[in-house]
Write a protein that holds these residues in place. Structure first.
Motif, PDB file in Angstrom:
ATOM      1  N   ASP A 114      36.310  47.476  40.288  1.00 42.14           N
ATOM      2  CA  ASP A 114      34.852  47.475  40.167  1.00 42.14           C
ATOM      3  C   ASP A 114      34.474  46.490  39.042  1.00 42.14           C
ATOM      4  O   ASP A 114      35.339  46.054  38.275  1.00 42.14           O
ATOM      5  CB  ASP A 114      34.311  48.901  39.994  1.00 42.14           C
ATOM      6  CG  ASP A 114      34.102  49.325  38.567  1.00 42.14           C
ATOM      7  OD1 ASP A 114      34.786  48.758  37.696  1.00 42.14           O
ATOM      8  OD2 ASP A 114      33.270  50.206  38.316  1.00 42.14           O
ATOM      9  N   PRO A 115      33.197  46.069  38.954  1.00 41.33           N
ATOM     10  CA  PRO A 115      32.836  45.011  37.989  1.00 41.33           C
ATOM     11  C   PRO A 115      33.193  45.357  36.556  1.00 41.33           C
ATOM     12  O   PRO A 115      33.588  44.490  35.780  1.00 41.33           O
ATOM     13  CB  PRO A 115      31.320  44.878  38.176  1.00 41.33           C
ATOM     14  CG  PRO A 115      31.062  45.348  39.561  1.00 41.33           C
ATOM     15  CD  PRO A 115      32.069  46.421  39.831  1.00 41.33           C
ATOM     16  N   ARG A 116      33.071  46.630  36.193  1.00 39.31           N
ATOM     17  CA  ARG A 116      33.416  46.995  34.807  1.00 39.31           C
ATOM     18  C   ARG A 116      34.908  46.778  34.554  1.00 39.31           C
ATOM     19  O   ARG A 116      35.314  46.292  33.494  1.00 39.31           O
ATOM     20  CB  ARG A 116      33.032  48.463  34.558  1.00 39.31           C
ATOM     21  CG  ARG A 116      32.949  48.847  33.095  1.00 39.31           C
ATOM     22  CD  ARG A 116      33.278  50.299  32.888  1.00 39.31           C
ATOM     23  NE  ARG A 116      34.617  50.597  33.338  1.00 39.31           N
ATOM     24  CZ  ARG A 116      35.699  50.395  32.599  1.00 39.31           C
ATOM     25  NH1 ARG A 116      35.588  49.908  31.385  1.00 39.31           N
ATOM     26  NH2 ARG A 116      36.889  50.679  33.076  1.00 39.31           N
ATOM     27  N   SER A 119      35.502  43.137  34.125  1.00 40.29           N
ATOM     28  CA  SER A 119      35.054  42.709  32.788  1.00 40.29           C
ATOM     29  C   SER A 119      36.070  43.132  31.743  1.00 40.29           C
ATOM     30  O   SER A 119      36.411  42.359  30.839  1.00 40.29           O
ATOM     31  CB  SER A 119      33.697  43.341  32.451  1.00 40.29           C
ATOM     32  OG  SER A 119      32.715  42.888  33.333  1.00 40.29           O
ATOM     33  N   GLU A 120      36.587  44.355  31.870  1.00 38.07           N
ATOM     34  CA  GLU A 120      37.564  44.858  30.901  1.00 38.07           C
ATOM     35  C   GLU A 120      38.813  43.966  30.879  1.00 38.07           C
ATOM     36  O   GLU A 120      39.336  43.614  29.822  1.00 38.07           O
ATOM     37  CB  GLU A 120      37.944  46.294  31.257  1.00 38.07           C
ATOM     38  CG  GLU A 120      38.942  46.906  30.290  1.00 38.07           C
ATOM     39  CD  GLU A 120      39.318  48.335  30.650  1.00 38.07           C
ATOM     40  OE1 GLU A 120      38.624  48.947  31.490  1.00 38.07           O
ATOM     41  OE2 GLU A 120      40.311  48.830  30.097  1.00 38.07           O
ATOM     42  N   ASP A 156      27.923  35.865  43.800  1.00 35.99           N
ATOM     43  CA  ASP A 156      26.937  35.873  42.717  1.00 35.99           C
ATOM     44  C   ASP A 156      27.359  36.832  41.616  1.00 35.99           C
ATOM     45  O   ASP A 156      27.241  36.521  40.425  1.00 35.99           O
ATOM     46  CB  ASP A 156      25.564  36.246  43.263  1.00 35.99           C
ATOM     47  CG  ASP A 156      24.842  35.021  43.837  1.00 35.99           C
ATOM     48  OD1 ASP A 156      25.142  33.903  43.364  1.00 35.99           O
ATOM     49  OD2 ASP A 156      24.034  35.180  44.769  1.00 35.99           O
ATOM     50  N   ASP A 157      27.834  37.998  42.023  1.00 34.44           N
ATOM     51  CA  ASP A 157      28.291  38.971  41.022  1.00 34.44           C
ATOM     52  C   ASP A 157      29.429  38.391  40.187  1.00 34.44           C
ATOM     53  O   ASP A 157      29.453  38.530  38.973  1.00 34.44           O
ATOM     54  CB  ASP A 157      28.789  40.253  41.711  1.00 34.44           C
ATOM     55  CG  ASP A 157      27.620  41.160  42.101  1.00 34.44           C
ATOM     56  OD1 ASP A 157      26.468  40.725  41.942  1.00 34.44           O
ATOM     57  OD2 ASP A 157      27.882  42.285  42.554  1.00 34.44           O
ATOM     58  N   GLY A 170      28.211  35.709  37.744  1.00 37.92           N
ATOM     59  CA  GLY A 170      27.488  36.333  36.630  1.00 37.92           C
ATOM     60  C   GLY A 170      28.447  37.039  35.682  1.00 37.92           C
ATOM     61  O   GLY A 170      28.317  36.955  34.450  1.00 37.92           O
ATOM     62  N   LEU A 171      29.433  37.730  36.270  1.00 39.30           N
ATOM     63  CA  LEU A 171      30.407  38.475  35.453  1.00 39.30           C
ATOM     64  C   LEU A 171      31.206  37.528  34.553  1.00 39.30           C
ATOM     65  O   LEU A 171      31.350  37.751  33.353  1.00 39.30           O
ATOM     66  CB  LEU A 171      31.340  39.241  36.399  1.00 39.30           C
ATOM     67  CG  LEU A 171      32.364  40.205  35.824  1.00 39.30           C
ATOM     68  CD1 LEU A 171      32.647  41.315  36.839  1.00 39.30           C
ATOM     69  CD2 LEU A 171      33.676  39.541  35.468  1.00 39.30           C
ATOM     70  N   ALA A 194      29.101  36.013  31.752  1.00 40.10           N
ATOM     71  CA  ALA A 194      28.874  36.954  30.647  1.00 40.10           C
ATOM     72  C   ALA A 194      30.125  37.075  29.777  1.00 40.10           C
ATOM     73  O   ALA A 194      30.039  37.091  28.541  1.00 40.10           O
ATOM     74  CB  ALA A 194      28.490  38.326  31.213  1.00 40.10           C
TER      75      ALA A 194
END
Lengths: 332, 542
Positions: free
Chosen positions: B122-124, B127-128, B155-156, B159-160, B163
């Motif tokens: 998942d996106p989190r 990111s982790e 797109d996600d 963006g990820l 960031a």
């Protein structure tokens, strides 16, 4: 230094000052600021035990819209607060922000006093202390602290029946090895940490699974860590390290994972220095044996027809034996 | 430069061990005077002092002639290489398919690779992964145009990663395909969406049917550029050596944090020599945090009675203290892990395996530094399986890495020309024959005649045989194979004659399957491996 001993790898017993990093995950919220002095037990961060991603449904003020910032629904907007949890802003896509959030939280407490040197949301907090520490091979579990208790001699194994509630709140030195049952019992009676020479893959797997279950449980588990001094194959704790641990019995110590270190919460503690000519066998058939360095043996032939640089070591007053240099360590 | 000197210290600082060697030029050419290795962490000055004192004791006039006095060691010029520490790359894609393609390319670099796609994380979690402080670079790529399995998530992803790049200014970001053009990237990364060109790099898009190999590989390799990296320098040394010896050379190296495979060929008709090389983190002797798959890979090559847990313990120890336990059981375990690592290197270099067998194969790396010659030859024959004949040699003084750091090819070649005879220790030759067809295991398939020094020795060949014949180091011989049917050695024929050279291991003749097929049943596999190992570890009763 005795001749040739400089070709044996040196293992520092004490290091210092200690600079420990506490990793944070997206969704965790730092509770300290850069340069802040913290005492032992002070909250460093609010950690999420069940992190997940959510999409923010409400509008976010442009000033607060920065990745890594902590976001909470504005007060008074009850509908938005119900719909969206609070958490760390991750990124924006399709006009909406994603946040890292979770339902169950726990505090990450400072296991030793120090000064905060770095705070990076979602990445980590770095804490500096003038304290000394004993470096180990690895730490399993979470940062913890407690009084140090020596439960077993350096070459023994501790069984579950030897651990009782008297060890609650303590960090126990358990000798050469500990089995999974004893670890489970230690955790159940409130022991805060274990110091052991070696931890096998099987026990390691059990500990990690237990930690994962604890994270998933509704109430979580108190911090608990296993500090592995040497590796995975059973061997006694090195006697110079054991001498330091015995000297520290009854004092407060902490276990941190990054770097794997037992932090001695007393910078003024006078600890016994190692003897310069003591060497220890770290692998091979004599693993764990300690003796006195005699000198270089030069290239020597060993089992399997392998020729290696070796050193002569006298074990317990017996005639010197040639041991590959790679199998030896000395203490500084 | 080196022509004006009389002594030179050569230092190879590896992740597991440090090796020093002393070269001297008492007359017209450089010579290897001696070498010494010790666990990483031992000071190179201490090693040099011990080595120089041994040379003084062994040959005082020579030591004096090249100026190896105790006082001048510190001022001795040094040729040094080092093992670059491993670095982590996170590969992010919009689908499992695209991540697999990108991982396949990154696996042929020295990066430690971890992948994540929107189908698995998942996106989190992504990111982790990218925010982890031990991650040095993030690779995110998509097809151009994006595939149907990628469109929804691009797109996600953009963006990820934007960031994450903002939050970690030290992170390198490689953007492939149309990611850089996505609106979420430009909005997320900030006003300067192009970013610092040294930090935000472009890469080719993922191709529809094949991975974007060379372009992306060169970008990833470029991020790891280090002029003192010994593993990288092996390519330069192998290329110079191929040119110097006028032979096709293959270099195989297994180290603590990665492996290398180099194939170099001399230049033809005045052209420069050519080479192809793959450095891969998968070629590490024991990769970080060994898992069950690795345990199984190593167990598949062992004949002992270790169960999976105990093997896991031993591999963890080997990873943590790689210089330890190099004798007895430890040597066998090391060779088993080395075989598994060579097999992984071969798996990511099918293009190099498809080339003709080289004239000379050089084995390098700490894994093989102290192993018996026959055990090394067998390990290579077990894993690098291609028909033909090749001579095997090792570089026990670990000179090829440091010499490869000499930038000027002419100077590098001149030094190699002087010490080539000292540098390489001949292990012998390996001849692999294939295409013998399915035969009974004890069937006679032909005869080998080995002519050397005016003497002809004969050996009856049986199907699936592995034999090691004595042939003294440096002795040239002609091996003539006469098969009952046709077989492939250099070419497909019934009678093939190949020149071979002796070495510490002799001549290894291998008629086993290509690729090697081992029995599924553990007891049978162990019995077979034990029978082969008995040839390589003589006098060992295990």
């Amino acid at each position: 230094m005795p001749t040739g001993l400089e070709l044996v790898r040196a293992r520092p017993i004490l290091v210092g000052p200690v600079e420990a990093t506490f990793p944070l995950r997206p969704g965790d919220r730092p509770l300290v600021a850069l340069g802040e002095a913290v005492v032992r037990g002070a909250p460093l961060a609010d950690r999420v035990r069940d992190p997940r991603t959510e999409v923010v449904t409400g509008r976010i003020e442009p000033g607060a819209a920065e990745p890594g910032a902590y976001w909470a629904p504005p007060p008074g907007r009850r509908r938005a607060a119900v719909e969206t949890a609070r958490g760390e802003l991750l990124f924006r896509s399709g006009g909406r922000w994603r946040i890292g959030t979770g339902e169950h939280h726990e505090l990450l407490e400072a296991p030793f006093p120090g000064i905060v040197r770095e705070v990076r949301p979602g990445i980590g907090i770095r804490l500096h202390s003038p304290a000394k520490g004993i470096l180990g091979r690895e730490v399993l579990g979470r940062p913890t602290s407690g009084r140090l208790e020596v439960l077993a001699p350096r070459d023994r194994e501790v069984r579950a029946s030897e651990i009782d509630v008297g060890g609650a709140g303590a960090i126990l030195v358990v000798g050469a090895h500990i089995d999974a049952e004893a670890i489970t019992r230690a955790r159940a009676v409130g022991v805060r940490g274990i110091v052991v020479a070696a931890l096998g893959v099987k026990e390691r797997r059990d500990v990690l699974a237990s930690e994962k279950r604890g994270q998933a449980a509704v109430h979580g588990l108190p911090p608990f860590a296993i500090f592995v001094l040497d590796g995975a194959v059973r061997r006694p704790i090195a006697s110079p390290v054991m001498a330091v641990l015995e000297h520290l019995a009854g004092r407060a110590v902490a276990i941190v994972a990054n770097p794997p270190c037992l932090v001695i919460d007393d910078p003024d503690a006078e600890l016994p220095p190692p003897e310069p000519d003591i060497v220890r066998v770290v692998a091979g058939p004599l693993v764990g044996a300690e003796g006195r360095w005699v000198g270089l043996a030069g290239p020597s032939r060993f089992a399997g027809g392998v020729v290696l640089e070796a050193g002569l070591v006298r074990f317990a007053g017996r005639p010197p034996v040639a041991v590959p240099l790679g199998d030896l360590e000395r203490f500084v | 430069m080196t022509r004006a000197l009389s002594a030179l210290a050569v230092v190879d600082t590896g992740a597991a061990t440090t090796s020093v060697a002393l070269l001297g030029r008492p007359g017209e050419r450089w010579r290897l005077l001696g070498s010494l290795a010790a666990p990483a962490g031992v000071e190179e000055d201490d090693l040099l002092a011990v080595l120089a004192s041994r040379i003084r004791v062994a040959d005082a006039p020579l030591a004096e002639a090249v100026g190896l006095g105790p006082a001048g060691l510190g001022a001795l010029p040094r040729l040094a290489s080092r093992s670059a520490p491993p670095r982590n790359l996170v590969v992010i894609g919009a689908s499992r398919r695209s991540v697999a393609l990108l991982e396949a390319v990154a696996a042929r670099t020295a990066w430690q690779v971890e992948g994540a796609s929107t189908e698995t994380h998942d996106p989190r979690e992504m990111s982790e992964l990218a925010l982890r402080s031990d991650v040095s670079a993030v690779l995110v790529a998509a097809g151009d145009p994006p595939g149907p399995d990628e469109r929804a998530a691009l797109d996600d992803l953009a963006g990820l990663v934007a960031a994450v790049a903002r939050r970690r200014p030290e992170l390198r970001v490689i953007l492939g395909g149309s990611i850089r053009g996505r609106r979420t990237w430009t909005e997320g990364f900030g006003t300067d969406a192009a970013g610092d060109p040294d930090r935000i790099l472009g890469a080719p898009a993922i191709g529809p049917r094949k991975p974007p190999d060379e372009g992306l590989r060169s970008v990833l390799d470029g991020l790891l550029a280090d002029p003192l990296d010994g593993r990288r320098a092996l390519r330069a040394s192998a290329t110079s050596l191929a040119d110097l010896l006028d032979r096709r050379i293959e270099l195989l190296e297994v180290g603590h944090d990665g492996g290398t495979r180099v194939v170099a060929a001399p230049g033809a008709a005045g052209d420069d020599p050519t080479s192809a090389a793959v450095m891969t983190a998968r070629g590490a002797l024991v990769p970080p945090d060994p898992d069950d798959a690795l345990v199984d890979q190593v167990l598949a090559w062992t004949t002992g009675s270790l169960d999976r847990h105990r093997m896991g313990d031993r591999l963890r120890e080997l990873r943590a203290i790689p210089w330890s336990d190099p004798a007895g059981d430890g040597a066998r375990l090391r060779l088993a892990a080395g075989r598994a690592a060579l097999a992984r290197v071969a798996a990511v270099t099918p293009d190099l395996s498809a080339l003709l067998a080289p004239d000379l194969t050089i084995i390098a790396g700490g894994c093989f530094a102290a192993a018996p010659a026959r055990a090394i030859a067998l390990a290579v024959a077990d894993t690098i399986r291609r028909t033909g004949a090749t001579q095997l040699a090792t570089d026990p003084a670990r000179l090829l890495g440091p010499i490869g750091t000499i930038e000027d090819p002419a100077e590098r070649r001149a030094l190699l020309a002087d010490i080539a005879g000292d540098l390489l220790v001949p292990l012998g030759s390996v001849v692999l024959a294939g295409g013998l067809g399915a035969r009974r295991t004890d069937a006679n398939v032909g005869q080998l005649t080995l002519d050397h020094d005016g003497v002809a020795t004969r050996h009856e060949l049986t199907a699936g045989e592995l034999a090691i014949l004595d042939l003294a180091p440096g002795v040239p011989a002609l091996a003539t194979f006469e098969f009952r049917g046709t077989a492939r050695v250099v070419r497909r024929a019934r009678r093939v004659a190949v020149p071979v050279t002796g070495g510490l291991a002799g001549l290894l003749v291998d008629l086993r399957d290509i690729p090697l097929r081992l029995p599924e049943r553990r007891d049978r596999r162990r019995a077979l491996l034990a029978a082969w190992a008995a040839l390589a570890w003589p006098g060992d009763d295990r």
